[in-house]
Design an enzyme around this catalytic site. Structure first.
Site, PDB file in Angstrom:
ATOM      1  N   LEU A  33     -13.881 -24.660  -8.687  1.00 53.62           N
ATOM      2  CA  LEU A  33     -14.868 -23.854  -7.844  1.00 53.62           C
ATOM      3  C   LEU A  33     -14.435 -23.574  -6.392  1.00 53.62           C
ATOM      4  O   LEU A  33     -15.064 -23.366  -5.462  1.00 53.62           O
ATOM      5  CB  LEU A  33     -16.334 -24.250  -8.113  1.00 53.62           C
ATOM      6  CG  LEU A  33     -16.716 -24.662  -9.336  1.00 53.62           C
ATOM      7  CD1 LEU A  33     -18.227 -25.102  -9.361  1.00 53.62           C
ATOM      8  CD2 LEU A  33     -16.663 -23.228 -10.228  1.00 53.62           C
ATOM      9  N   ASP A  58      -9.807 -30.226 -10.687  1.00 60.08           N
ATOM     10  CA  ASP A  58      -8.752 -29.709 -10.246  1.00 60.08           C
ATOM     11  C   ASP A  58      -7.629 -29.783 -11.011  1.00 60.08           C
ATOM     12  O   ASP A  58      -7.362 -30.901 -11.683  1.00 60.08           O
ATOM     13  CB  ASP A  58      -8.605 -30.547  -8.762  1.00 60.08           C
ATOM     14  CG  ASP A  58      -7.345 -29.984  -7.895  1.00 60.08           C
ATOM     15  OD1 ASP A  58      -6.420 -29.423  -8.470  1.00 60.08           O
ATOM     16  OD2 ASP A  58      -7.868 -29.772  -6.804  1.00 60.08           O
ATOM     17  N   SER A 124       2.459 -11.908 -11.222  1.00 62.34           N
ATOM     18  CA  SER A 124       2.096 -10.819 -10.350  1.00 62.34           C
ATOM     19  C   SER A 124       3.293  -9.708  -9.934  1.00 62.34           C
ATOM     20  O   SER A 124       4.488 -10.557  -9.882  1.00 62.34           O
ATOM     21  CB  SER A 124       1.583 -11.548  -8.992  1.00 62.34           C
ATOM     22  OG  SER A 124       1.424 -10.406  -7.845  1.00 62.34           O
ATOM     23  N   THR A 126       4.069  -8.908  -7.510  1.00 63.47           N
ATOM     24  CA  THR A 126       4.645  -9.189  -6.244  1.00 63.47           C
ATOM     25  C   THR A 126       6.057  -9.881  -6.467  1.00 63.47           C
ATOM     26  O   THR A 126       6.873  -9.431  -5.314  1.00 63.47           O
ATOM     27  CB  THR A 126       3.797 -10.216  -5.496  1.00 63.47           C
ATOM     28  OG1 THR A 126       3.998 -10.174  -4.013  1.00 63.47           O
ATOM     29  CG2 THR A 126       3.577 -11.511  -5.866  1.00 63.47           C
ATOM     30  N   TYR A 148       2.845 -17.530  -1.153  1.00 66.54           N
ATOM     31  CA  TYR A 148       2.030 -16.999  -2.475  1.00 66.54           C
ATOM     32  C   TYR A 148       3.008 -16.358  -3.403  1.00 66.54           C
ATOM     33  O   TYR A 148       3.293 -16.882  -4.500  1.00 66.54           O
ATOM     34  CB  TYR A 148       0.948 -16.060  -2.013  1.00 66.54           C
ATOM     35  CG  TYR A 148       0.287 -15.518  -3.288  1.00 66.54           C
ATOM     36  CD1 TYR A 148      -0.304 -16.358  -4.392  1.00 66.54           C
ATOM     37  CD2 TYR A 148       0.644 -14.247  -3.717  1.00 66.54           C
ATOM     38  CE1 TYR A 148      -0.682 -15.969  -5.453  1.00 66.54           C
ATOM     39  CE2 TYR A 148       0.195 -13.764  -4.851  1.00 66.54           C
ATOM     40  CZ  TYR A 148      -0.554 -14.499  -5.978  1.00 66.54           C
ATOM     41  OH  TYR A 148      -0.943 -13.918  -6.934  1.00 66.54           O
ATOM     42  N   LYS A 152       4.652 -17.783  -7.190  1.00 68.26           N
ATOM     43  CA  LYS A 152       4.939 -17.088  -8.594  1.00 68.26           C
ATOM     44  C   LYS A 152       6.136 -16.972  -9.215  1.00 68.26           C
ATOM     45  O   LYS A 152       6.383 -17.286 -10.396  1.00 68.26           O
ATOM     46  CB  LYS A 152       3.914 -15.717  -8.566  1.00 68.26           C
ATOM     47  CG  LYS A 152       2.546 -15.722  -8.401  1.00 68.26           C
ATOM     48  CD  LYS A 152       1.737 -16.358  -9.474  1.00 68.26           C
ATOM     49  CE  LYS A 152       0.379 -16.397  -8.797  1.00 68.26           C
ATOM     50  NZ  LYS A 152      -0.487 -17.327 -10.071  1.00 68.26           N
TER      51      LYS A 152
HETATM   52  P1  NAD Z   1      -9.725 -16.034  -8.143  1.00 68.59           P
HETATM   53  O1  NAD Z   1      -9.378 -16.713  -6.883  1.00 68.59           O
HETATM   54  O2  NAD Z   1     -11.055 -15.325  -8.535  1.00 68.59           O
HETATM   55  O3  NAD Z   1      -9.650 -17.462  -9.353  1.00 68.59           O
HETATM   56  C1  NAD Z   1      -8.911 -18.345  -9.140  1.00 68.59           C
HETATM   57  C2  NAD Z   1      -9.677 -19.347  -9.665  1.00 68.59           C
HETATM   58  O4  NAD Z   1      -9.019 -20.739  -9.794  1.00 68.59           O
HETATM   59  C3  NAD Z   1     -11.063 -19.789  -8.938  1.00 68.59           C
HETATM   60  O5  NAD Z   1     -12.017 -19.865  -9.600  1.00 68.59           O
HETATM   61  C4  NAD Z   1     -10.536 -20.993  -8.200  1.00 68.59           C
HETATM   62  O6  NAD Z   1     -11.562 -21.751  -7.931  1.00 68.59           O
HETATM   63  C5  NAD Z   1      -9.712 -21.518  -9.079  1.00 68.59           C
HETATM   64  N1  NAD Z   1      -8.673 -22.623  -8.709  1.00 68.59           N
HETATM   65  C6  NAD Z   1      -7.792 -22.514  -7.696  1.00 68.59           C
HETATM   66  N2  NAD Z   1      -6.887 -23.807  -7.555  1.00 68.59           N
HETATM   67  C7  NAD Z   1      -7.629 -24.585  -8.490  1.00 68.59           C
HETATM   68  C8  NAD Z   1      -7.120 -25.840  -9.032  1.00 68.59           C
HETATM   69  N3  NAD Z   1      -6.140 -26.638  -8.272  1.00 68.59           N
HETATM   70  N4  NAD Z   1      -7.772 -26.435  -9.875  1.00 68.59           N
HETATM   71  C9  NAD Z   1      -8.945 -25.830 -10.506  1.00 68.59           C
HETATM   72  N5  NAD Z   1      -9.174 -24.509 -10.315  1.00 68.59           N
HETATM   73  C10 NAD Z   1      -8.591 -23.848  -9.208  1.00 68.59           C
HETATM   74  O7  NAD Z   1      -8.270 -15.247  -8.288  1.00 68.59           O
HETATM   75  P2  NAD Z   1      -8.069 -14.043  -9.418  1.00 68.59           P
HETATM   76  O8  NAD Z   1      -8.207 -12.822  -8.697  1.00 68.59           O
HETATM   77  O9  NAD Z   1      -9.126 -14.512 -10.514  1.00 68.59           O
HETATM   78  O10 NAD Z   1      -6.631 -14.566  -9.673  1.00 68.59           O
HETATM   79  C11 NAD Z   1      -6.280 -15.268 -11.053  1.00 68.59           C
HETATM   80  C12 NAD Z   1      -4.937 -15.612 -11.098  1.00 68.59           C
HETATM   81  O11 NAD Z   1      -4.239 -14.380 -11.089  1.00 68.59           O
HETATM   82  C13 NAD Z   1      -4.371 -16.331  -9.870  1.00 68.59           C
HETATM   83  O12 NAD Z   1      -3.398 -17.166 -10.453  1.00 68.59           O
HETATM   84  C14 NAD Z   1      -3.719 -15.123  -9.108  1.00 68.59           C
HETATM   85  O13 NAD Z   1      -2.449 -15.544  -8.280  1.00 68.59           O
HETATM   86  C15 NAD Z   1      -3.132 -14.484 -10.237  1.00 68.59           C
HETATM   87  N6  NAD Z   1      -3.054 -12.875  -9.552  1.00 68.59           N
HETATM   88  C16 NAD Z   1      -4.403 -12.347  -9.123  1.00 68.59           C
HETATM   89  C17 NAD Z   1      -4.098 -10.955  -8.946  1.00 68.59           C
HETATM   90  C18 NAD Z   1      -5.290 -10.157  -8.077  1.00 68.59           C
HETATM   91  O14 NAD Z   1      -5.044  -9.291  -7.212  1.00 68.59           O
HETATM   92  N7  NAD Z   1      -6.643 -10.656  -8.300  1.00 68.59           N
HETATM   93  C19 NAD Z   1      -3.027 -10.135  -8.865  1.00 68.59           C
HETATM   94  C20 NAD Z   1      -1.898 -10.719  -9.541  1.00 68.59           C
HETATM   95  C21 NAD Z   1      -2.083 -12.190 -10.062  1.00 68.59           C
HETATM   96  C1  WQD Z   2      -3.418  -2.046  -1.873  1.00 68.50           C
HETATM   97  C2  WQD Z   2      -3.010  -0.754  -0.775  1.00 68.50           C
HETATM   98  C3  WQD Z   2      -2.230  -1.419   1.518  1.00 68.50           C
HETATM   99  C4  WQD Z   2      -6.315  -2.809   2.500  1.00 68.50           C
HETATM  100  C5  WQD Z   2      -1.900  -7.598  -3.110  1.00 68.50           C
HETATM  101  C6  WQD Z   2      -1.141  -8.852  -2.998  1.00 68.50           C
HETATM  102  C7  WQD Z   2      -0.380  -8.770  -4.392  1.00 68.50           C
HETATM  103  C8  WQD Z   2      -1.544  -9.160  -5.435  1.00 68.50           C
HETATM  104  C9  WQD Z   2      -2.565  -7.868  -5.386  1.00 68.50           C
HETATM  105  C10 WQD Z   2      -1.867 -11.287  -6.095  1.00 68.50           C
HETATM  106  C11 WQD Z   2      -1.852  -1.199   0.290  1.00 68.50           C
HETATM  107  C12 WQD Z   2      -3.711  -0.738   1.662  1.00 68.50           C
HETATM  108  C13 WQD Z   2      -5.380  -2.395   2.010  1.00 68.50           C
HETATM  109  C14 WQD Z   2      -6.951  -2.177   3.855  1.00 68.50           C
HETATM  110  C15 WQD Z   2      -5.347  -0.530   3.431  1.00 68.50           C
HETATM  111  N1  WQD Z   2      -2.320 -10.214  -5.432  1.00 68.50           N
HETATM  112  N2  WQD Z   2      -4.854  -1.298   2.218  1.00 68.50           N
HETATM  113  N3  WQD Z   2      -6.498  -1.060   4.027  1.00 68.50           N
HETATM  114  O1  WQD Z   2      -1.107  -5.532  -1.060  1.00 68.50           O
HETATM  115  O2  WQD Z   2      -0.745  -4.001  -3.104  1.00 68.50           O
HETATM  116  O3  WQD Z   2      -1.415  -6.500  -3.196  1.00 68.50           O
HETATM  117  O4  WQD Z   2      -3.019  -7.958  -4.079  1.00 68.50           O
HETATM  118  O5  WQD Z   2      -0.967 -11.330  -6.847  1.00 68.50           O
HETATM  119  O6  WQD Z   2       0.522 -10.062  -4.296  1.00 68.50           O
HETATM  120  O7  WQD Z   2      -0.118  -8.680  -2.174  1.00 68.50           O
HETATM  121  O8  WQD Z   2      -3.081  -4.918  -2.408  1.00 68.50           O
HETATM  122  O9  WQD Z   2      -5.403  -4.198  -2.182  1.00 68.50           O
HETATM  123  O10 WQD Z   2      -4.220  -5.674  -0.489  1.00 68.50           O
HETATM  124  O11 WQD Z   2      -3.535  -2.993  -0.681  1.00 68.50           O
HETATM  125  O12 WQD Z   2      -4.953   0.597   3.651  1.00 68.50           O
HETATM  126  O13 WQD Z   2      -7.924  -2.458   4.317  1.00 68.50           O
HETATM  127  O14 WQD Z   2      -4.347  -0.459   0.209  1.00 68.50           O
HETATM  128  O15 WQD Z   2      -1.738  -1.370   2.558  1.00 68.50           O
HETATM  129  O16 WQD Z   2      -1.313   0.015   0.366  1.00 68.50           O
HETATM  130  P1  WQD Z   2      -1.451  -5.270  -2.398  1.00 68.50           P
HETATM  131  P2  WQD Z   2      -4.162  -4.438  -1.316  1.00 68.50           P
END
Ligand code: NAD
Ligand code: WQD
Length: 330
Positions: A33, A58, A124, A126, A148, A152
């Site tokens: 959480l 955790d 991701s 990324t 970050y 990944k």
């Molecule tokens: P989120 O933060 O909403 O969910 C992650 C959850 O993991 C949270 O509920 C947090 O409390 C829990 N958590 C973190 N560390 C923990 C630990 N050590 N033990 C137990 N629980 C833990 O994030 P999300 O957007 O749902 O992302 C989920 C996964 O997807 C992450 O690994 C994130 O890196 C990956 N991801 C997210 C995005 C995005 O844009 N949201 C994009 C690409 C990849």
């Molecule tokens: C999207 C577009 C910004 C905010 C990030 C992480 C990536 C992945 C997803 C986890 C870009 C523009 C944004 C604002 C803006 N997460 N923007 N004003 O950067 O593609 O990806 O989230 O894995 O690792 O880097 O997503 O939503 O931040 O941005 O103009 O206030 O919106 O420049 O072009 P991003 P984002």
């Protein structure tokens, strides 16, 4: 199947729990959480009209993880738990490397110890860095400019080496593009702490007048209108991608892009938001954000061909559902 969902109370994890329950699986959530709320677990059960088991632990704690494997016959793990804020990862690199890498190590080890061979990992887009779009799974990964992103790439490598050494281990690495939107019930969605870093939650908070106006980070990129282009994917589609991945696991490591294959610029997104919700988003153009790339979108054909999965929902659905959640969310 009994699926252990780490990070299941989080944004993508909660939607995936709903999709898993709808597909007939049983769900055990492990979440500390740190970035989510206990209420979300109740909301998952409310939407699915099914029970889930919840452990507030955790997942870097191997004893606590092992206890779950001892209490249940786990058939597969979906590992979402992780820290995900790019900027924070630059300020707190050790926390990010520790949490995101150790959690993957602990879970992979528990799978070996308890003979669990199905593993789905949240990666991701990324990891592609500034490659040429569209991003294809076979591309060489490029440096990601932040800790970050490196966690990944490293976790992908750890799971790949583990599967090489254990031929019965089946790993699906899912590279998400930009997840947005929320469940149509409006009960679960993305609720970032503080001022959002990501575009869609920022836009919905401007729509709610919690924030005054959007700052668009640069309008001089080589894109359709100069603003950054991303592959936004509805979180419900993404959740269903996990069910498809779990159902199609084969020995070894297999990597899939989960995106729509379509790029949308920042200006196109705020126009779609207006069309979907009849709300104009005030904005100003500001400097580029360091570390941003011009364009990021998927070649989504591998997931379609091998998993039989493709995104169904479009940018209007994403804008409508993101706004419905923001409106309901206190
Ligand atoms: P989120 O933060 O909403 O969910 C992650 C959850 O993991 C949270 O509920 C947090 O409390 C829990 N958590 C973190 N560390 C923990 C630990 N050590 N033990 C137990 N629980 C833990 O994030 P999300 O957007 O749902 O992302 C989920 C996964 O997807 C992450 O690994 C994130 O890196 C990956 N991801 C997210 C995005 C995005 O844009 N949201 C994009 C690409 C990849
Ligand atoms: C999207 C577009 C910004 C905010 C990030 C992480 C990536 C992945 C997803 C986890 C870009 C523009 C944004 C604002 C803006 N997460 N923007 N004003 O950067 O593609 O990806 O989230 O894995 O690792 O880097 O997503 O939503 O931040 O941005 O103009 O206030 O919106 O420049 O072009 P991003 P984002």
């Amino acid at each position: 199947m009994n699926i252990l969902v780490t990070g299941g109370a989080g944004y993508i994890g909660s939607h995936t729990c709903v999709a898993l329950l709808a597909a007939g699986h049983s769900v055990i959530i492990a979440d500390n959480l740190r970035n989510s709320k206990r209420e979300t677990v109740a909301k998952i059960m409310q939407i699915a009209v099914k029970e889930v088991a919840f452990y507030e632990i955790d997942v870097t704690d191997s004893r606590a993880v092992d206890e779950i494997f001892m209490n249940y016959k786990i058939d597969g793990v979906i590992h979402f738990a992780g820290l995900k804020a790019v900027g924070e990862s630059i300020e707190m690199p050790l926390d990010y490397y520790y949490n995101n890498i150790v959690s993957t190590l602990v879970l992979a080890k528990a799978c070996q110890k308890f003979n669990v061979n199905k593993f789905v990992f949240s990666s991701s887009a990324t990891v592609y860095g500034d490659n040429t779009v569209p991003f294809v799974e076979t591309m060489d990964l490029l440096p990601t400019t932040n800790p970050y992103g490196e966690t990944k790439s490293m976790s992908e490598r750890i799971l790949t080496d583990t599967a090489k050494a254990n031929p019965s281990f089946s790993v699906s690495i899912l590279r998400y593009f930009n997840p947005v939107g929320a469940h149509e019930s409006g009960l679960i969605g993305e609720a970032p702490n503080g001022v959002p870093n990501n575009l869609m939650p920022y836009v919905t908070q401007v729509a709610k007048r919690k924030l005054e106006k959007l700052r668009i980070f640069g309008n001089d990129y080589p894109t359709v209108d100069g603003t950054g282009v991303r592959d936004y994917i509805h979180v419900v589609d993404l959740a269903e991608g996990h069910v498809a991945a779990l159902g199609n696991l084969i020995n070894g490591v297999h990597t899939y892009n989960l995106g729509t294959g379509k790029g949308t610029s920042v200006l196109e997104l705020i126009k779609a938001f207006d069309q979907a919700n009849n709300i104009k988003i005030p904005y100003e153009i500001s400097d580029r954000r360091p570390g941003d790339i011009a364009s990021c979108y998927a070649d989504a054909s591998k997931a379609k061909n091998e998993l039989g999965w493709e995104a169904r929902l479009n940018i209007y659905d994403m804008c409508r559902d993101a706004w419905r959640f923001e409106k309901n969310h206190k």
